[in-house]
Design a protein around this motif. Structure first.
Motif, PDB file in Angstrom:
ATOM      1  N   MET A 285      50.095  45.507  45.327  1.00  0.00           N
ATOM      2  CA  MET A 285      49.179  46.618  45.105  1.00  0.00           C
ATOM      3  C   MET A 285      49.546  47.373  43.828  1.00  0.00           C
ATOM      4  O   MET A 285      48.679  47.720  43.045  1.00  0.00           O
ATOM      5  N   GLY A 286      50.840  47.620  43.661  1.00  0.00           N
ATOM      6  CA  GLY A 286      51.292  48.345  42.472  1.00  0.00           C
ATOM      7  C   GLY A 286      51.012  47.574  41.195  1.00  0.00           C
ATOM      8  O   GLY A 286      50.649  48.153  40.170  1.00  0.00           O
ATOM      9  N   ARG A 287      51.185  46.247  41.245  1.00  0.00           N
ATOM     10  CA  ARG A 287      50.924  45.418  40.074  1.00  0.00           C
ATOM     11  C   ARG A 287      49.446  45.490  39.680  1.00  0.00           C
ATOM     12  O   ARG A 287      49.114  45.567  38.498  1.00  0.00           O
ATOM     13  N   LEU A 288      48.565  45.486  40.671  1.00  0.00           N
ATOM     14  CA  LEU A 288      47.136  45.579  40.395  1.00  0.00           C
ATOM     15  C   LEU A 288      46.790  46.932  39.785  1.00  0.00           C
ATOM     16  O   LEU A 288      46.007  47.007  38.832  1.00  0.00           O
ATOM     17  N   LEU A 289      47.396  47.980  40.269  1.00  0.00           N
ATOM     18  CA  LEU A 289      47.152  49.316  39.733  1.00  0.00           C
ATOM     19  C   LEU A 289      47.613  49.416  38.277  1.00  0.00           C
ATOM     20  O   LEU A 289      46.910  49.978  37.427  1.00  0.00           O
ATOM     21  N   VAL A 290      48.778  48.863  37.978  1.00  0.00           N
ATOM     22  CA  VAL A 290      49.279  48.870  36.605  1.00  0.00           C
ATOM     23  C   VAL A 290      48.365  48.052  35.708  1.00  0.00           C
ATOM     24  O   VAL A 290      48.062  48.449  34.573  1.00  0.00           O
ATOM     25  N   LEU A 291      47.892  46.909  36.183  1.00  0.00           N
ATOM     26  CA  LEU A 291      46.985  46.073  35.414  1.00  0.00           C
ATOM     27  C   LEU A 291      45.692  46.816  35.095  1.00  0.00           C
ATOM     28  O   LEU A 291      45.223  46.806  33.948  1.00  0.00           O
ATOM     29  N   ILE A 292      45.117  47.487  36.073  1.00  0.00           N
ATOM     30  CA  ILE A 292      43.883  48.243  35.859  1.00  0.00           C
ATOM     31  C   ILE A 292      44.122  49.387  34.875  1.00  0.00           C
ATOM     32  O   ILE A 292      43.320  49.625  33.975  1.00  0.00           O
ATOM     33  N   LEU A 293      45.244  50.072  35.014  1.00  0.00           N
ATOM     34  CA  LEU A 293      45.575  51.181  34.125  1.00  0.00           C
ATOM     35  C   LEU A 293      45.766  50.698  32.687  1.00  0.00           C
ATOM     36  O   LEU A 293      45.234  51.306  31.751  1.00  0.00           O
ATOM     37  N   CYS A 294      46.490  49.607  32.503  1.00  0.00           N
ATOM     38  CA  CYS A 294      46.718  49.075  31.157  1.00  0.00           C
ATOM     39  C   CYS A 294      45.420  48.566  30.537  1.00  0.00           C
ATOM     40  O   CYS A 294      45.152  48.794  29.362  1.00  0.00           O
ATOM     41  N   PHE A 295      44.603  47.892  31.317  1.00  0.00           N
ATOM     42  CA  PHE A 295      43.338  47.384  30.804  1.00  0.00           C
ATOM     43  C   PHE A 295      42.410  48.534  30.418  1.00  0.00           C
ATOM     44  O   PHE A 295      41.817  48.533  29.344  1.00  0.00           O
ATOM     45  N   GLY A 296      42.315  49.520  31.275  1.00  0.00           N
ATOM     46  CA  GLY A 296      41.459  50.667  30.984  1.00  0.00           C
ATOM     47  C   GLY A 296      41.946  51.455  29.783  1.00  0.00           C
ATOM     48  O   GLY A 296      41.160  51.876  28.931  1.00  0.00           O
TER      49      GLY A 296
END
Length: 55
Positions: free
Chosen positions: A1-12
Motif C-alpha cells: 500500500m505504501g509503495r503505491l502511495l509513493v508511486l502516485i505521489l511521485c507521478f503526480g
C-alpha cells in the motif's frame, strides 16, 4: 500500500512540475533518481526486516 502511495505521489508531482515548468529538466531528473534510490533503500530495509523476523 505504501509503495503505491509513493508511486502516485511521485507521478503526480512529476506531472505537476513538468506541466508548469517550475524546475529545469535536469532538476526533475535528479528528483527521479533520488526517488528511485529511496525506493531501493525502502525495499532493502523491508527485506532485511523480513529476514530478521524469520530467523
Amino acid at each position: 500500500m505504501g509503495r503505491l502511495l509513493v508511486l502516485i505521489l511521485c507521478f503526480g508531482g512529476g506531472f505537476w512540475l513538468g506541466s508548469y515548468r517550475l524546475l529545469p529538466l535536469w532538476a526533475i531528473g535528479v528528483l527521479i533518481s533520488l526517488a528511485a534510490g529511496l525506493l531501493g533503500v525502502v525495499e532493502w530495509l523491508e527485506q532485511r526486516e523480513r529476514d530478521d523476523d524469520a530467523g
